[in-house]
Design an enzyme around this catalytic site. Sequence first.
Site, PDB file in Angstrom:
ATOM      1  N   SER A  99      -1.057  15.189  32.872  1.00  0.00           N
ATOM      2  CA  SER A  99      -1.961  14.373  33.690  1.00  0.00           C
ATOM      3  C   SER A  99      -1.766  14.567  35.193  1.00  0.00           C
ATOM      4  O   SER A  99      -2.617  14.158  35.972  1.00  0.00           O
ATOM      5  CB  SER A  99      -1.785  12.891  33.352  1.00  0.00           C
ATOM      6  OG  SER A  99      -0.507  12.437  33.764  1.00  0.00           O
ATOM      7  N   LYS A 169       2.001   8.716  38.286  1.00  0.00           N
ATOM      8  CA  LYS A 169       0.665   8.943  38.856  1.00  0.00           C
ATOM      9  C   LYS A 169       0.782   8.957  40.381  1.00  0.00           C
ATOM     10  O   LYS A 169       1.830   8.692  40.953  1.00  0.00           O
ATOM     11  CB  LYS A 169      -0.305   7.823  38.447  1.00  0.00           C
ATOM     12  CG  LYS A 169      -0.422   7.565  36.955  1.00  0.00           C
ATOM     13  CD  LYS A 169      -1.123   8.683  36.211  1.00  0.00           C
ATOM     14  CE  LYS A 169      -1.221   8.360  34.716  1.00  0.00           C
ATOM     15  NZ  LYS A 169      -1.707   9.545  33.945  1.00  0.00           N
TER      16      LYS A 169
END
Length: 317
Positions: A99, A169
């Site tokens: 990701s 993230k």
Amino acid sequence: MAVGARSGHDGPEERPGEPAESPAAVTDESAAGTPGTAGTVDDDSVEGAEGGSSEGSGTGQKKQRSFWKELPLLIGIALLLALLIKTFLVQAFSIPSDSMQNTLQRGDRVLVDKLTPWFGSEPDRGEVVVFHDPGGWLEGEPTPTPNAVQNFLSFIGLMPSAEEKDLIKRTIAVAGDTVECKKGGPVKVNGKALDEPYIFPGDTPCDDQPFGPFKVPKDRIWVMGDHRQNSRDSRYHMEDKNGGFVPVDKVVGRAVVVAWPLNRWATLPVPDTFDQPGINSAAAAATTAAPLAMGAIGALPIVLWRRRRLTSGRTAG
């Protein structure tokens, strides 16, 4: 058996015409490695190798402890330091997914700064952060069963804990910011479009999941993966109890370095796009300034006390 310097009356009898033997010469000779006077000896081998008496040593030197007796203590100290570093300073985390490509690859090991949050610092725009699952983001993901070695390495901070479900993230917006992204357009923070060179090649900023505009609540951050079309980030959890935002108290720390593999060693700086003029909202600026203000208030009594001491010292002089 104690080793000590002998009295002068116990030494060899001096004969007329012969110079007395210098004690300094004996010490130098012993230090030079004369047979029977090894520099490091075990406590059980102090009684000499040539018949059991140590009376000729005459140096008064303390016996050195065996390396093997020191080793457990050294290992214990090393483990304690590693545990303290893991708890308060830096911890290693493994990247389990794609990701964050191409910034981070699956299997990379990153070092996470855990110290600055202890001083009231909160995540800032552009920082890559590790955080605990804020509520169902990793639901259904399998939890690996670690072996004994992995458990030990996790305990001292050289590996992440298998029981802890953490995510990594990039912070896009912080408390007080207004964030949005329309299909076909860029991500905007407080009306400023972000130029995002870190996005995975071929991805769009948010075409798969447009959002906003939203105002980020107090003590929350909005996060997105760099591989936008392969990241279940804040955009995909807007229906959860936090509205897709991540509580600041769930943040473990900021990822600062890709430490492994060695051929991918790199720092993780904040991209320049987050430094453009006008991106700071008044609310976000106030949030950022709060820890600095608290620090200044805390330091004020110390400064006043020091000034009073200096003033009284000059008066007494």
